[in-house]
Motif scaffolding. Structure first.
Motif, short mmCIF file in Angstrom:
data_model
loop_
_atom_site.label_atom_id
_atom_site.label_comp_id
_atom_site.label_asym_id
_atom_site.label_seq_id
_atom_site.Cartn_x
_atom_site.Cartn_y
_atom_site.Cartn_z
N ALA A 135 0.83 -1.20 0.00
CA ALA A 135 0.00 0.00 0.00
C ALA A 135 0.87 1.26 0.00
N LEU A 139 0.13 4.01 -2.74
CA LEU A 139 -0.32 5.33 -2.35
C LEU A 139 0.72 6.41 -2.65
N PHE A 179 -5.65 3.04 -6.23
CA PHE A 179 -5.65 3.66 -4.91
C PHE A 179 -5.25 5.14 -4.97
N TYR A 183 -8.71 7.87 -0.67
CA TYR A 183 -8.10 7.44 0.59
C TYR A 183 -7.55 8.62 1.40
N LEU A 186 -8.47 9.19 5.14
CA LEU A 186 -7.94 8.30 6.16
C LEU A 186 -6.55 8.74 6.58
N THR A 188 -2.68 8.18 7.44
CA THR A 188 -1.74 7.41 6.63
C THR A 188 -1.72 5.93 6.99
N ARG A 190 -3.89 4.11 8.59
CA ARG A 190 -5.18 3.47 8.33
C ARG A 190 -5.38 3.25 6.83
N ALA A 191 -4.98 4.23 6.03
CA ALA A 191 -5.12 4.11 4.58
C ALA A 191 -4.30 2.92 4.06
N ARG A 192 -3.11 2.76 4.57
CA ARG A 192 -2.27 1.64 4.13
C ARG A 192 -2.89 0.31 4.52
N VAL A 194 -6.13 -0.38 5.04
CA VAL A 194 -7.33 -0.62 4.25
C VAL A 194 -6.95 -1.04 2.84
N ALA A 195 -6.00 -0.34 2.23
CA ALA A 195 -5.58 -0.67 0.86
C ALA A 195 -4.96 -2.06 0.80
N GLU A 198 -7.54 -4.75 0.91
CA GLU A 198 -8.22 -4.86 -0.38
C GLU A 198 -7.39 -5.68 -1.36
#
Length: 222
Positions: A135, A139, A179, A183, A186, A188, A190-192, A194-195, A198
């Motif tokens: 991620a 990102l 991605f 995002y 979110l 940083t 948390r974004a990683r 979640v990604a 997925e």
């Protein structure tokens, strides 16, 4: 030039011996940066992916594959270099960040970079939880992630086996995951997470593997 020769010869030999089933190649962009995120069942996954993909693939390999002594060491070094491998010292404290920096440089240059989010081979065939390095790459670079599902390679060279065996292989390339938007709300970390989840879910749909639900403790940090 060397990469093209080695890939052409190796691909012909591989197709003749294993007759691999390859699906979804059209999901890999013909140009521009792309991340291939694959499950990891066997040492030979790092050979199967570069031979299946028509573009040059860069991937990480243990530094030991490049530093072995004698004829065997030279052959290993030449083969991995020709296939697009990049040596990284997984035993060093900065190994994980070094690996991610290498990946970002390859993506910035418009290349294809392959990564195993599990970090290392699955010891029991299950799909382990992904580390968030994939991620971070997606990102930061804004490159699409193509999930890759490999099945059958665990029978070719199981952990501990010295010589490869003949077994059917299937490599599935899933729909690209974008991605680059959606995002920002979110934080940083948390974004990683979640990604990454997925990506792992997409890999699981391609392989049908049972989810371990935990990290592979043998894995490096990336």
């Amino acid at each position: 030039m060397l990469y093209d020769v080695v890939r052409s010869v190796s691909a012909r030999v591989g197709r003749g011996l294993y007759r691999p089933r390859i699906e979804g190649l059209a999901n890999i962009p013909a140009s521009g940066p792309v991340i291939l995120a694959a499950n990891h069942l066997s040492f030979c996954d790092s050979v199967v992916i570069p031979l299946a993909v028509p573009r040059r693939v860069h991937f990480l390999a243990k530094a030991e594959y490049f530093t072995g002594p004698g004829v065997k060491g030279r052959l290993s070094r030449s083969a991995f270099t020709a296939l697009g491998a990049v040596p990284v010292d997984r035993g060093s404290g900065g190994g994980a960040m070094e690996a991610l920096d290498i990946g970002l440089r390859r993506l910035k240059d418009g290349g294809v970079f392959s990564i195993y989010p599990e970090g290392t081979r699955s010891p029991d065939g299950r799909l382990y939880r992904g580390r968030t390095g994939v991620a971070h790459l997606a990102l930061t670079s804004q490159a699409p992630v193509v999930p890759v599902g490999i099945t059958g390679t665990e029978h070719i060279q199981p952990i501990g086996a010295r010589l490869p065996r003949i077994a059917p292989i299937t490599v599935r390339f899933g729909d690209p995951l974008d991605f680059s938007i959606g995002y920002g709300h979110l934080k940083t970390g948390r974004a990683r997470r979640v990604a990454t989840d997925e990506v792992m879910a997409a890999i699981g749909r391609l392989t049908g593997q049972e989810e371990a639900g935990v990290y592979n403790d043998r894995a490096a940090g990336y």
